[in-house]
Design an enzyme around this catalytic site. Structure first.
Site, PDB file in Angstrom:
ATOM      1  N   GLY A   1     -14.644  -3.303 -38.396  1.00  0.00           N
ATOM      2  CA  GLY A   1     -15.904  -3.217 -38.809  1.00  0.00           C
ATOM      3  C   GLY A   1     -16.778  -4.419 -38.580  1.00  0.00           C
ATOM      4  N   GLU A   2     -16.047  -5.427 -38.189  1.00  0.00           N
ATOM      5  CA  GLU A   2     -16.525  -6.868 -38.040  1.00  0.00           C
ATOM      6  C   GLU A   2     -17.861  -6.803 -36.890  1.00  0.00           C
ATOM      7  OE1 GLU A   2     -13.287  -7.347 -40.484  1.00  0.00           O
ATOM      8  OE2 GLU A   2     -13.442  -6.314 -38.463  1.00  0.00           O
TER       9      GLU A   2
ATOM     10  N   ALA B   1     -13.015  -0.174 -35.413  1.00  0.00           N
ATOM     11  CA  ALA B   1     -11.930  -0.502 -35.606  1.00  0.00           C
ATOM     12  C   ALA B   1     -11.867  -2.315 -35.162  1.00  0.00           C
ATOM     13  CB  ALA B   1     -10.781  -0.096 -34.914  1.00  0.00           C
ATOM     14  N   TYR B   2     -12.947  -2.599 -34.478  1.00  0.00           N
ATOM     15  CA  TYR B   2     -13.317  -3.950 -34.096  1.00  0.00           C
ATOM     16  C   TYR B   2     -13.626  -4.642 -35.035  1.00  0.00           C
ATOM     17  CZ  TYR B   2     -13.636  -1.663 -29.491  1.00  0.00           C
ATOM     18  OH  TYR B   2     -13.590  -1.064 -28.331  1.00  0.00           O
ATOM     19  N   SER B   3     -12.879  -5.852 -35.470  1.00  0.00           N
ATOM     20  CA  SER B   3     -11.423  -6.276 -34.863  1.00  0.00           C
ATOM     21  C   SER B   3     -10.635  -6.538 -36.009  1.00  0.00           C
ATOM     22  CB  SER B   3     -11.573  -7.647 -34.408  1.00  0.00           C
ATOM     23  OG  SER B   3     -12.343  -8.517 -35.260  1.00  0.00           O
TER      24      SER B   3
END
Length: 314
Positions: free
Chosen positions: A64-65, A53-55
């Site tokens: 997914g970043e 979930a980030y960010s």
């Protein structure tokens, strides 16, 4: 060379500070993230914590970043076998919840972004009480059987659901949680200490606390009248208004001064000494913020120092 800590009943050996990946692709761009990851690895660090979930909370991001940045770094440095990668499932906007189908699909996406064939430690990010623990554990066990996940853990879960999960794993001979990721630090003890900690201790689980520095408050940079440029300033500033926050800062100041250590290092050392805790999680946006974090590996507080901090934070 810092001695690594065994992660609960697993074979995973981890550095006593997990590097939080929530800032990668958020407040730290790719170049900054690589610099922080390089410096952490150079200091002997091998335990990186992220989540699918980030960010996603940033406009224009989809989640997914952070995994993508970490995956690019692992590929660029060819050091996958040296790093224990922990990520989480259940909070990505496109993969919400813990149904079996969702866990399977989200894991494939995390593996793709991380550019790896296995995740060392896979946490359920937030418990999903609409799904029976039997379904969750069975889905996680499938990933372990396939070699896609080495060990499993849980974050943000009640003592009852944690115990039910452990009992089911035991009864059916399936993969069993080895780690727990609770919200725990010197100014937030109530969420973990008590029944949840007791359950973890009985089962031999390793705790890997998040918000270990209370959104930056326990670095000591937030003081009455001081203004701090940070995405988390508002959250950290709230602790200043409490009696507990003031007492904890005073106790940290005293120990830090006597030991010639950074305030953040002392706060992490207290946490690292607590029953069940294997490695607190802390993140660094810049390389300059890192030394105070990794120094926890070499700071052992005395019984008296620990007692004073514990009392101040009661």
């Amino acid at each position: 060379m810092t001695s690594l800590r065994k992660l609960g009943p697993s074979d995973l050996q981890v550095f006593p500070l997990a590097l939080g990946g929530n800032v990668f692709g958020w407040t730290a761009d790719e170049a900054q993230s690589f610099a922080v990851l390089d410096a952490y690895a150079a200091a002997g660090g091998n335990f990186i914590d992220t989540a699918d979930a980030y960010s996603a909370w940033i406009p224009g991001n989809e989640g997914g970043e952070s995994e993508t940045v970490i995956g690019k770094w692992l590929a660029a440095r060819s050091n996958r076998s040296d790093i224990v990668v922990a990520t989480k499932v259940g909070a990505h906007p496109s993969y919400k919840g813990l149904s079996a189908a969702n866990i399977k699909a989200a894991a494939e996406e995390s593996l793709r972004r991380l550019g790896t064939d296995h995740i060392d430690l896979y946490y359920t990010h937030f418990d999903d009480e609409t799904v029976p623990v039997e379904e969750i554990i069975t889905a996680l066990d499938h990933l372990v059987q396939e070699g896609k996940v080495r060990e499993i853990g849980a974050s943000n879960i009640s003592p009852e659901r944690l115990q039910a999960s452990l009992d089911f794993s035991e009864r059916e001979g399936l993969a069993r949680y080895v780690a727990l990721q609770p919200h725990y630090n010197l100014v937030s003890r109530d969420t973990y200490e008590g029944e949840l900690q007791d359950t973890a201790a009985r089962a031999g689980l390793a705790a890997v606390p998040y918000f270990a520095l209370a959104s930056g408050f326990l670095t000591g940079k937030y003081r009455p009248g001081a203004s701090v440029e940070s995405a988390r300033a508002e959250k950290a500033g709230q602790y200043l208004e409490s009696d507990r926050g003031q007492k904890v800062l005073a106790a940290l100041d005293k120990v830090a001064q006597e030991r010639g250590a950074e305030i953040a290092t002392v706060a992490l050392a207290w946490l690292a000494s607590r029953p069940t805790v294997a490695a607190p999680i802390a993140s660094a946006r810049t390389v300059e913020q890192l030394p105070a974090l990794v120094a926890v590996a070499d700071l052992s507080l005395t019984e008296q120092e620990l007692a004073d901090l514990t009392e101040a934070s009661a």
